[in-house]
Scaffold this motif. Sequence first.
Motif, PDB file in Angstrom:
ATOM      1  N   ALA A   1       0.828  -1.205   0.000  1.00 38.67           N
ATOM      2  CA  ALA A   1       0.000   0.000   0.000  1.00 38.67           C
ATOM      3  C   ALA A   1       0.865   1.258   0.000  1.00 38.67           C
ATOM      4  O   ALA A   1       0.574   2.229  -0.708  1.00 38.67           O
ATOM      5  CB  ALA A   1      -0.932  -0.004   1.209  1.00 38.67           C
ATOM      6  N   CYS A   2       1.940   1.238   0.785  1.00 38.06           N
ATOM      7  CA  CYS A   2       2.836   2.400   0.824  1.00 38.06           C
ATOM      8  C   CYS A   2       3.544   2.593  -0.505  1.00 38.06           C
ATOM      9  O   CYS A   2       3.760   3.726  -0.951  1.00 38.06           O
ATOM     10  CB  CYS A   2       3.861   2.231   1.945  1.00 38.06           C
ATOM     11  N   GLN A   3       3.923   1.483  -1.147  1.00 36.80           N
ATOM     12  CA  GLN A   3       4.563   1.572  -2.452  1.00 36.80           C
ATOM     13  C   GLN A   3       3.616   2.202  -3.474  1.00 36.80           C
ATOM     14  O   GLN A   3       4.025   3.004  -4.317  1.00 36.80           O
ATOM     15  CB  GLN A   3       4.987   0.172  -2.913  1.00 36.80           C
ATOM     16  N   LEU A   4       2.336   1.851  -3.366  1.00 31.83           N
ATOM     17  CA  LEU A   4       1.326   2.406  -4.276  1.00 31.83           C
ATOM     18  C   LEU A   4       0.937   3.828  -3.902  1.00 31.83           C
ATOM     19  O   LEU A   4       0.475   4.598  -4.746  1.00 31.83           O
ATOM     20  CB  LEU A   4       0.068   1.527  -4.238  1.00 31.83           C
TER      21      LEU A   4
ATOM     22  N   PRO B   1      -4.065   5.788   0.086  1.00 33.37           N
ATOM     23  CA  PRO B   1      -4.429   6.099   1.478  1.00 33.37           C
ATOM     24  C   PRO B   1      -5.358   5.071   2.111  1.00 33.37           C
ATOM     25  O   PRO B   1      -5.200   4.735   3.284  1.00 33.37           O
ATOM     26  CB  PRO B   1      -5.118   7.460   1.376  1.00 33.37           C
ATOM     27  N   CYS B   2      -6.309   4.575   1.328  1.00 30.64           N
ATOM     28  CA  CYS B   2      -7.272   3.612   1.878  1.00 30.64           C
ATOM     29  C   CYS B   2      -6.585   2.314   2.271  1.00 30.64           C
ATOM     30  O   CYS B   2      -6.761   1.807   3.378  1.00 30.64           O
ATOM     31  CB  CYS B   2      -8.370   3.347   0.845  1.00 30.64           C
ATOM     32  N   TRP B   3      -5.779   1.774   1.350  1.00 28.30           N
ATOM     33  CA  TRP B   3      -5.116   0.508   1.651  1.00 28.30           C
ATOM     34  C   TRP B   3      -4.127   0.671   2.802  1.00 28.30           C
ATOM     35  O   TRP B   3      -3.980  -0.210   3.638  1.00 28.30           O
ATOM     36  CB  TRP B   3      -4.396  -0.015   0.419  1.00 28.30           C
TER      37      TRP B   3
ATOM     38  N   THR C   1      -4.709   9.081  10.069  1.00 28.73           N
ATOM     39  CA  THR C   1      -4.086  10.181   9.324  1.00 28.73           C
ATOM     40  C   THR C   1      -3.850   9.783   7.874  1.00 28.73           C
ATOM     41  O   THR C   1      -4.135  10.544   6.942  1.00 28.73           O
ATOM     42  CB  THR C   1      -2.758  10.579   9.984  1.00 28.73           C
ATOM     43  N   ARG C   2      -3.334   8.578   7.670  1.00 21.89           N
ATOM     44  CA  ARG C   2      -3.058   8.113   6.311  1.00 21.89           C
ATOM     45  C   ARG C   2      -4.337   8.017   5.489  1.00 21.89           C
ATOM     46  O   ARG C   2      -4.378   8.461   4.333  1.00 21.89           O
ATOM     47  CB  ARG C   2      -2.384   6.735   6.359  1.00 21.89           C
ATOM     48  N   SER C   3      -5.391   7.440   6.045  1.00 26.95           N
ATOM     49  CA  SER C   3      -6.609   7.178   5.269  1.00 26.95           C
ATOM     50  C   SER C   3      -7.354   8.456   4.902  1.00 26.95           C
ATOM     51  O   SER C   3      -8.147   8.456   3.964  1.00 26.95           O
ATOM     52  CB  SER C   3      -7.535   6.239   6.045  1.00 26.95           C
TER      53      SER C   3
END
Length: 596
Positions: free
Chosen positions: A471-474, A477-479, A509-511
């Motif tokens: 998910a971080c590589q992509l 935010p949702c993943w 925060t990420r999502s």
Amino acid sequence: MALGIRLLGRPCIERPDGPTYRLRSRKSWALLAYLLLSEAAPTRSQLAGLLFGEADDPLRALRWSLAEIRRCLGDGASLDGDPVVLRLPEGTVVDAATLIHASWADAVEVVGIDAELLDGVAVRGAPAFESWLLSERRRVAAAAEGVLHEAAVGLLARGALDRARGFAVRAAAMSPLDENHQALLIRLYRLAGEDTAAETQYAAWAELLDTELGVAPGEAVEVAMRERPLERVGVPTEASIEAVIEAGTAAIAAGAIEPGVASLRSAVRLSDAGRSTRLRVRSREVLAEALIHSLRGLDEEGLAHLHEADRLALEANDPISSAQARAELGYVDFLRARYDRAELWLTESLALSGDSPSVRAKATTYLGSVHSDLGNYPRAVELLDEALRLSREVGEARRAAYTLSMLGRIDLIRGDLDRADVHLAGSVELAEGDHWLSFLPWPQALRGEVHLARKDPGRASETLEQAFARACQLGDPCWEGMSARGLALVAEATGATDLAFETLLDARTRSNRLADPYVWLDAHILDALCELGLRHGHPDTRSWSDAMRELTSRTGMRELTVRAMLHSAALGNAGDASAAVLLAADIDNPMLHALM
């Protein structure tokens, strides 16, 4: 003239045979509103406990209020039985129902659209009802806000910029911190050539963000500030327009998202200069899907193109293209948790889709996901099973993978871990087989939570760490948020409580870092924060509980609203426990009922 029931603002009943009528008892108004807005018919004992628990004879007090409502509604209505069923004469108009369920063109005409539900009606001695009313007021206010925004976008698609701006201003006033409202308003100013107004609005928004949140405007507003009135171009051939569309689509498929979107924007301008309605529709739909599914954070621009595509398709008598546009409009409203609007668009998409199994598969998948978010699990499973059949029929592996993931999520929520694992493993297998690597973190994160529920934190950690890394590589935010939530639960299960809270806060925060998050996920993360906060006595638990309660009640997420009420009740808020039991009665989830 039909019978009219006004619940927005100061309530009244407009009868065709006489003057405006107002019930004498506030509890009668409360009872009528509850009967009109509740999804399931309540029993007499439930109503008596909800509103008349302090009366000497609660059932007798209920009968008196029912009788007053019957007299007020007249002979054409019926109100009887146990459960109590209210039937209204054909053609009756209930303003709140119109606001929630009608098309934006009808809903925006509701008198007092932004007034408070049952304004001035305070019911004493009924804490469970007060809890319900608070939730409904938030839900109706959110519906009004959504309709105003949708009306502005719809009028923008028709070229009525002045009228659109008026509705956009009102939507922004209802939620001043909503970036999508600001992006729409600024886009309208720029398209109208009112650059000074756009700059003033941008400056005011930037100052507000800095003061309230300490952040800068996001990408959606920045893109809106770069909007310009459409420029005239030479008349192109259909072949040249199709070539630009194909080039943009190919670039996006190859991962060159921004150049691909730039090509598709050019295709829209070129198609407008040409004479082919088919290409005007196609270019807008392809661009909108790229903005919504590939270039995250620009759903608002995508919505404007979808509304235009829908209008053009209907004018050209092309119901399949209209169905396609409405399915995507429903998807965006699904992400934003505007579920009533999403259900309307998706139901209309199915009605227009005819014999196109691909469009039907898309609309049915999204509609099943809507009902899953709402907590209507049997209906969600029914729709998702049908979507899976249609997806397999037309060979759409990615659609089938998405559908299986949503079925697996329902199984996980309801505690059927074996079935969840089968569905989620199938989703992962299809996504890998079709090289849909950008989707894999979602079913992997859900599968990690299945492993954790099976008391296997080691396997859960391995699965979730892989999902989080992907998910971080992509940069999705949702993943990122979903897999981080799972990792936080693993940390808590292994005794790393401080890390669990830190990871959950980071997940939230990420999502939410883009203007178009998946809103259900925010509530899902808040639910975990509240659970852990209550378990470990965290000082911020009340603020998390309040935030979850407001979010879930505004959006109508039934199960998560019940969970928010239970968290609130555990913190000592009177009435929330009773209201939670009432709302949970028709939610088919044994895991939820075990919490009652």
